[in-house]
Structure formats: C-alpha cells, structure tokens
Design an enzyme around this catalytic site. Sequence first.
Site, PDB file in Angstrom:
ATOM      1  N   ASP A   8       0.899  -1.302   0.126  1.00 22.23           N
ATOM      2  CA  ASP A   8      -0.053  -0.083   0.026  1.00 22.23           C
ATOM      3  C   ASP A   8       1.004   1.160  -0.164  1.00 22.23           C
ATOM      4  O   ASP A   8       2.185   1.180  -0.128  1.00 22.23           O
ATOM      5  CB  ASP A   8      -0.983   0.018   1.217  1.00 22.23           C
ATOM      6  CG  ASP A   8      -0.449   0.302   2.398  1.00 22.23           C
ATOM      7  OD1 ASP A   8       0.952   0.303   2.473  1.00 22.23           O
ATOM      8  OD2 ASP A   8      -1.019   0.478   3.536  1.00 22.23           O
ATOM      9  N   CYS A  65       2.864  -3.496   3.829  1.00 24.72           N
ATOM     10  CA  CYS A  65       2.150  -2.423   4.530  1.00 24.72           C
ATOM     11  C   CYS A  65       2.870  -1.859   5.475  1.00 24.72           C
ATOM     12  O   CYS A  65       3.931  -2.113   5.935  1.00 24.72           O
ATOM     13  CB  CYS A  65       0.726  -2.458   4.668  1.00 24.72           C
ATOM     14  SG  CYS A  65       0.232  -3.715   5.888  1.00 24.72           S
ATOM     15  N   GLY A  66       2.018  -0.866   6.203  1.00 24.31           N
ATOM     16  CA  GLY A  66       2.806  -0.383   7.524  1.00 24.31           C
ATOM     17  C   GLY A  66       3.339  -1.607   8.414  1.00 24.31           C
ATOM     18  O   GLY A  66       4.422  -1.464   8.947  1.00 24.31           O
ATOM     19  N   THR A  67       2.438  -2.157   8.890  1.00 26.77           N
ATOM     20  CA  THR A  67       2.714  -3.250   9.786  1.00 26.77           C
ATOM     21  C   THR A  67       2.922  -4.544   9.397  1.00 26.77           C
ATOM     22  O   THR A  67       3.483  -5.698   9.669  1.00 26.77           O
ATOM     23  CB  THR A  67       1.506  -3.404  10.895  1.00 26.77           C
ATOM     24  OG1 THR A  67       0.474  -3.706  10.211  1.00 26.77           O
ATOM     25  CG2 THR A  67       1.397  -2.270  11.782  1.00 26.77           C
ATOM     26  N   HIS A  98       7.737 -25.036   7.311  1.00 24.90           N
ATOM     27  CA  HIS A  98       6.544 -25.580   8.040  1.00 24.90           C
ATOM     28  C   HIS A  98       5.218 -25.271   7.584  1.00 24.90           C
ATOM     29  O   HIS A  98       4.285 -26.166   7.740  1.00 24.90           O
ATOM     30  CB  HIS A  98       6.649 -25.363   9.530  1.00 24.90           C
ATOM     31  CG  HIS A  98       7.629 -25.787  10.283  1.00 24.90           C
ATOM     32  ND1 HIS A  98       7.785 -25.763  11.877  1.00 24.90           N
ATOM     33  CD2 HIS A  98       8.798 -26.421   9.829  1.00 24.90           C
ATOM     34  CE1 HIS A  98       8.973 -26.300  11.972  1.00 24.90           C
ATOM     35  NE2 HIS A  98       9.797 -26.586  10.870  1.00 24.90           N
ATOM     36  N   ASN A  99       4.987 -24.268   6.879  1.00 26.04           N
ATOM     37  CA  ASN A  99       3.747 -23.797   6.440  1.00 26.04           C
ATOM     38  C   ASN A  99       3.632 -23.670   4.907  1.00 26.04           C
ATOM     39  O   ASN A  99       2.440 -23.385   4.557  1.00 26.04           O
ATOM     40  CB  ASN A  99       3.256 -22.280   7.058  1.00 26.04           C
ATOM     41  CG  ASN A  99       3.579 -22.351   8.578  1.00 26.04           C
ATOM     42  OD1 ASN A  99       4.571 -21.484   9.127  1.00 26.04           O
ATOM     43  ND2 ASN A  99       2.949 -23.157   9.359  1.00 26.04           N
ATOM     44  N   ARG A 109       7.321  -0.328   7.772  1.00 23.92           N
ATOM     45  CA  ARG A 109       7.628   0.804   8.595  1.00 23.92           C
ATOM     46  C   ARG A 109       8.400   0.362  10.041  1.00 23.92           C
ATOM     47  O   ARG A 109       9.060   1.166  10.682  1.00 23.92           O
ATOM     48  CB  ARG A 109       6.260   1.323   9.132  1.00 23.92           C
ATOM     49  CG  ARG A 109       5.468   2.268   8.342  1.00 23.92           C
ATOM     50  CD  ARG A 109       4.448   3.035   8.795  1.00 23.92           C
ATOM     51  NE  ARG A 109       3.681   3.953   7.676  1.00 23.92           N
ATOM     52  CZ  ARG A 109       2.328   4.198   7.840  1.00 23.92           C
ATOM     53  NH1 ARG A 109       1.706   3.708   8.490  1.00 23.92           N
ATOM     54  NH2 ARG A 109       2.021   4.929   6.584  1.00 23.92           N
ATOM     55  N   HIS A 133       4.313 -31.736   8.264  1.00 20.99           N
ATOM     56  CA  HIS A 133       3.658 -30.360   7.983  1.00 20.99           C
ATOM     57  C   HIS A 133       3.000 -30.348   6.805  1.00 20.99           C
ATOM     58  O   HIS A 133       1.795 -29.436   6.770  1.00 20.99           O
ATOM     59  CB  HIS A 133       4.850 -29.392   7.555  1.00 20.99           C
ATOM     60  CG  HIS A 133       5.865 -29.289   8.651  1.00 20.99           C
ATOM     61  ND1 HIS A 133       5.628 -29.147   9.973  1.00 20.99           N
ATOM     62  CD2 HIS A 133       7.267 -29.674   8.599  1.00 20.99           C
ATOM     63  CE1 HIS A 133       6.826 -28.991  10.702  1.00 20.99           C
ATOM     64  NE2 HIS A 133       7.692 -29.674   9.869  1.00 20.99           N
ATOM     65  N   ARG A 136      -0.702 -31.093   8.505  1.00 17.88           N
ATOM     66  CA  ARG A 136      -1.246 -29.960   9.122  1.00 17.88           C
ATOM     67  C   ARG A 136      -1.707 -28.968   8.130  1.00 17.88           C
ATOM     68  O   ARG A 136      -3.046 -28.155   8.454  1.00 17.88           O
ATOM     69  CB  ARG A 136      -0.120 -29.302  10.170  1.00 17.88           C
ATOM     70  CG  ARG A 136       0.128 -30.514  11.221  1.00 17.88           C
ATOM     71  CD  ARG A 136       1.402 -30.120  11.959  1.00 17.88           C
ATOM     72  NE  ARG A 136       1.829 -31.049  12.669  1.00 17.88           N
ATOM     73  CZ  ARG A 136       2.885 -31.102  13.158  1.00 17.88           C
ATOM     74  NH1 ARG A 136       4.013 -30.331  13.286  1.00 17.88           N
ATOM     75  NH2 ARG A 136       3.225 -32.208  14.279  1.00 17.88           N
TER      76      ARG A 136
HETATM   77  C1  RB5 Z   1      -1.695   2.477   6.612  1.00 17.70           C
HETATM   78  O1  RB5 Z   1      -1.829   3.760   7.302  1.00 17.70           O
HETATM   79  C2  RB5 Z   1      -1.592   1.252   7.502  1.00 17.70           C
HETATM   80  O2  RB5 Z   1      -3.001   1.303   8.320  1.00 17.70           O
HETATM   81  C3  RB5 Z   1      -1.488   0.086   6.791  1.00 17.70           C
HETATM   82  O3  RB5 Z   1      -0.180   0.293   6.211  1.00 17.70           O
HETATM   83  C4  RB5 Z   1      -1.408  -0.955   7.391  1.00 17.70           C
HETATM   84  O4  RB5 Z   1      -0.163  -1.036   8.429  1.00 17.70           O
HETATM   85  C5  RB5 Z   1      -2.352  -1.794   7.945  1.00 17.70           C
HETATM   86  O5  RB5 Z   1      -2.545  -2.921   8.489  1.00 17.70           O
END
Ligand code: RB5
Length: 145
Positions: A8, A65-67, A98-99, A109, A133, A136
């Site tokens: 994103d 993405c961010g997280t 394993h997966n 980030r 595996h 599973r």
């Molecule tokens: C965008 O700000 C953030 O929400 C997105 O990149 C992500 O971390 C969502 O899970």
Amino acid sequence: MNIAVGSDHAGYEMKKNVLSWLEHHGHTFEDMGPYSEDSVDYPDYAHKVAEAVARGRFDQGILMCGTGIGVSIAANKVRGVRAALACRPEFAALARQHNDANVLCFSARFNDLATVEQILESWFSSGFEGGRHQRRIDKIEPCCC
Ligand code: RB5
C-alpha cells in the site's frame, strides 16, 4: 522464481528496494502496485497479489504495508493462499519450511532495509519440508465457514 509484489502507500518506498533485491537475485517479478505514494487501501493490492498467486500466474507473492498485518489478513482470505507475516528472518524460513507459505508479508515501517533483506534471504533459501507439516496444512483448507 516468478514473484507478484504489492504494497500500500506505506510500503511503496520499501517495495522499490524489494524489487531491486529480486532483480539482483535473478527473480522475475511483476510490480502490482501501487505506483505512487498516494493513499490507497491495502486489501485492493493484497487481493490482487494473492489472486494472481492462487491462479498460478506467479510462484509466490510478496506484500508489505505499514505493519504487514493488513495485507496478511486480506491475502489469507483468498483460497489457496497461505500468507505469512514475517516479523524476523527466522519466521520467513519457518513459514516456508513448516507452512509452505506462498505469500510473504512484512512491515515496511517497523523493519529497516537490512532486516527486510535478511527476511528475503531466509524466505528464498528455505523450502517446504513436507511430512507432518503437509498433514497440518491439509487441515487448514477447506475452512469450516
Ligand atoms: C496505513 O496507514 C496502515 O494502516 C497500513 O499500511 C497497514 O499497516 C495496515 O495493516
């Protein structure tokens, strides 16, 4: 390997580094967007990459993405996709071993470039171990709802 890559807006800059890494390591890939830092909705890109992998157009996918959480949740809604959120290189290796994960997700980030490169190294140097595996994994799909 032929890899579908998406993000994103939060992952846009890191995605450029990932594409360079893939090119340097001899992988073919398609950048499925976004193509600017304008704000977008991560499920749109996660679904695009996940569906392309599920349909067999690509061997694997990479999403950030961010997280990494949003893209991994969205990608895992696509049947046949096993998206793994790798918070450290060891997770990437175990997700393959394993997966039999076919989509790698990580945070753009909360990882520096060196860590992302280690995650990519671990992912691409690891293979599925099969055996117990596989049993599973067979229990994951089809899901009960
Ligand atoms: C965008 O700000 C953030 O929400 C997105 O990149 C992500 O971390 C969502 O899970």
